[in-house]
Every structure is written in C-alpha cells, then in structure tokens.
Scaffold this motif. Structure first.
Motif, short mmCIF file in Angstrom:
data_model
loop_
_atom_site.label_atom_id
_atom_site.label_comp_id
_atom_site.label_asym_id
_atom_site.label_seq_id
_atom_site.Cartn_x
_atom_site.Cartn_y
_atom_site.Cartn_z
N GLY A 77 39.53 36.64 35.19
CA GLY A 77 38.59 35.63 35.69
C GLY A 77 38.71 34.32 34.94
O GLY A 77 37.73 33.84 34.37
N ASN A 78 39.89 33.75 34.93
CA ASN A 78 40.12 32.47 34.27
C ASN A 78 40.32 31.41 35.34
O ASN A 78 41.02 31.66 36.31
N PRO A 79 39.72 30.23 35.20
CA PRO A 79 39.92 29.18 36.19
C PRO A 79 41.35 28.64 36.25
O PRO A 79 41.69 27.89 37.16
N LYS A 80 42.18 29.02 35.29
CA LYS A 80 43.59 28.60 35.29
C LYS A 80 44.45 29.78 35.75
O LYS A 80 44.34 30.88 35.21
N PRO A 81 45.33 29.57 36.74
CA PRO A 81 46.21 30.66 37.17
C PRO A 81 47.22 31.01 36.08
O PRO A 81 47.57 30.17 35.25
N ASP A 135 41.29 53.47 39.40
CA ASP A 135 40.75 54.42 38.42
C ASP A 135 40.40 53.72 37.11
O ASP A 135 39.39 54.03 36.48
N LEU A 136 41.23 52.76 36.71
CA LEU A 136 41.05 52.03 35.46
C LEU A 136 41.24 50.55 35.74
O LEU A 136 42.25 50.15 36.32
N VAL A 137 40.25 49.74 35.33
CA VAL A 137 40.33 48.30 35.54
C VAL A 137 40.00 47.59 34.23
O VAL A 137 38.97 47.86 33.62
N VAL A 138 40.89 46.69 33.82
CA VAL A 138 40.62 45.80 32.70
C VAL A 138 40.07 44.52 33.31
O VAL A 138 40.74 43.85 34.10
N PHE A 139 38.81 44.20 33.00
CA PHE A 139 38.16 42.97 33.45
C PHE A 139 38.23 41.97 32.31
O PHE A 139 37.64 42.21 31.26
N ALA A 140 38.94 40.87 32.53
CA ALA A 140 39.19 39.93 31.45
C ALA A 140 38.67 38.53 31.78
O ALA A 140 38.77 38.08 32.92
N SER A 141 38.14 37.87 30.76
CA SER A 141 37.64 36.51 30.92
C SER A 141 37.78 35.76 29.60
O SER A 141 37.61 36.35 28.53
N PRO A 142 38.05 34.48 29.69
CA PRO A 142 37.91 33.67 28.47
C PRO A 142 36.42 33.49 28.20
O PRO A 142 35.59 33.70 29.09
N ALA A 173 29.79 30.53 25.76
CA ALA A 173 29.32 31.74 25.10
C ALA A 173 29.22 32.96 26.01
O ALA A 173 28.64 33.97 25.64
N THR A 174 29.80 32.91 27.22
CA THR A 174 29.77 34.07 28.11
C THR A 174 31.06 34.11 28.93
O THR A 174 31.98 33.36 28.70
N TYR A 175 31.11 35.02 29.90
CA TYR A 175 32.28 35.10 30.78
C TYR A 175 32.18 33.98 31.82
O TYR A 175 31.14 33.35 32.00
N THR A 176 33.26 33.73 32.52
CA THR A 176 33.34 32.58 33.43
C THR A 176 32.56 32.76 34.72
O THR A 176 32.34 33.88 35.18
N GLY A 177 32.20 31.64 35.30
CA GLY A 177 31.53 31.65 36.60
C GLY A 177 32.42 32.19 37.70
O GLY A 177 31.94 32.85 38.63
N ILE A 178 33.72 31.96 37.59
CA ILE A 178 34.62 32.46 38.63
C ILE A 178 34.67 33.99 38.62
O ILE A 178 34.74 34.62 39.67
N LEU A 179 34.60 34.58 37.43
CA LEU A 179 34.53 36.04 37.37
C LEU A 179 33.21 36.52 37.94
O LEU A 179 33.16 37.51 38.67
N LYS A 180 32.13 35.82 37.63
CA LYS A 180 30.81 36.18 38.17
C LYS A 180 30.82 36.12 39.70
O LYS A 180 30.28 37.00 40.37
N LEU A 181 31.42 35.08 40.27
CA LEU A 181 31.52 34.98 41.73
C LEU A 181 32.23 36.19 42.31
O LEU A 181 31.83 36.72 43.36
N PHE A 182 33.29 36.64 41.64
CA PHE A 182 34.01 37.82 42.12
C PHE A 182 33.15 39.07 41.99
O PHE A 182 33.04 39.87 42.92
N LEU A 183 32.53 39.26 40.83
CA LEU A 183 31.70 40.45 40.62
C LEU A 183 30.50 40.49 41.57
O LEU A 183 30.05 41.58 41.95
N ASP A 184 30.01 39.33 41.99
CA ASP A 184 28.90 39.28 42.95
C ASP A 184 29.28 39.88 44.31
O ASP A 184 28.41 40.21 45.10
N GLN A 185 30.56 40.04 44.56
CA GLN A 185 31.02 40.59 45.84
C GLN A 185 30.88 42.12 45.90
O GLN A 185 30.99 42.71 46.97
#
Length: 170
Positions: free
Chosen positions: A8-12, A64-71, A75-87
């Motif tokens: 979930g990083n705003p940079k590809p 079965d196994l997912v690594v969820f990563a964010s910069p 002080a928290t995880y990114t908004g783009i990751l939150k947008l994805f998790l909201d789905q």
C-alpha cells in the motif's frame, strides 16, 4: 499454500513492495504467488464495483498467507492501503487468511505501528494474525538482519497457521 503480497505505497514498485517480497520469500522459501501493488488499482479504489479492485480483493481473500505492507505515513499506514482494505467485508472479508502486518519507516519511533495500527484492521476483517507485526527501517531493511530474525522467531508459527488453513479446506 497460496501466498500474496499487498503493498500500500503511493509509489509503484516501491521499497515497501520490495520488503514485502523479501519477507514473503523468507517465510515460505519461494516467490509469492501473487502481488497486489495497490497504487496500480488507481481511481477504482475510490468507489465500489470496480472490476480490477474486485478481482484484487478476491485474489487476496482466497490466499492462505498475505503480507500486508505499508510505509509509515503520518504515524500510521497509508490512505491508499486503507482504501483497499475498505473493500473487504467486516468480520469475514479475510476469513481463513493468515496475515502479516509489515511497515517501513525512517526511524524507530513508530516501531509499534504494525501491531497498534495495521494489525487491528486486519483482525477486524477476519484475518488470523498469529505473530507480531514487523517494522523495518527503510534505509537498512536490505542489509540488516531484521527479516531473518523475524523469520527465525515467527516463521514456523506463521506458515503452520497458513498451512493448517489449506489442509482444512482441501
């Protein structure tokens, strides 16, 4: 065992994505089966019903196994990751998924962020998180021993949990 990384990083093609891949390989001994670089989903994340987002959600939910990563951002995880998790549906959107929260940051001040901020959201979505989250310094994650140390301490617990899920569903 089907392994996926979600970055979930705003940079590809970010360091976050690289670190998630390193961790997944260390935990499983092989390349992840799937990679979701969330930024590539674009504006489809801002609403409901986007086919590419729905496909990514289905892919992650069937892993079965997912690594969820964010910069670490503000002080928290990114908004783009939150947008994805909201789905994902609350309670069972990540049912039967073993999740590993991973965050990168510039310094040690936010070392508890994976456990205090990202892990509770994953649990709320139904994921099993059998181990502590991992925080890495973005400047040293490729040269320090943090991933190896984490894998030595938690790798067996994580892969056993993920494998148990595949055995019970097959």
């Amino acid at each position: 065992m089907k392994t996926t990384i979600v970055a979930g990083n705003p940079k590809p093609a970010s360091r976050t994505l690289d670190a998630a891949g390193l961790l997944a390989r260390a935990l499983t001994g092989s390349e992840p089966d799937h990679v979701v670089d969330v930024v590539s989903l674009g504006p489809g994340l801002l609403g409901w019903g986007d086919d590419a987002v729905a496909s990514a959600v289905e892919l992650v939910a069937s892993s079965d196994l997912v690594v969820f990563a964010s910069p670490t951002f503000k002080a928290t995880y990114t908004g783009i990751l939150k947008l994805f998790l909201d789905q994902f549906a609350t309670g069972d959107g990540l049912k039967d998924v073993v999740a590993v929260p991973l965050m990168l940051g510039a310094g040690p001040a936010h070392a508890m962020a994976p456990d205090l901020l990202l892990k509770p959201v994953l649990v709320e979505l139904g994921a099993t998180t059998p181990a502590a989250g991992l925080y890495l310094l973005d400047s040293t994650y490729t040269t320090d021993t943090r991933i190896a140390d984490y894998t030595e301490r938690w790798g067996g617990v994580i892969t056993s949990a993920a494998t148990a899920g595949t055995e019970s569903t097959s």
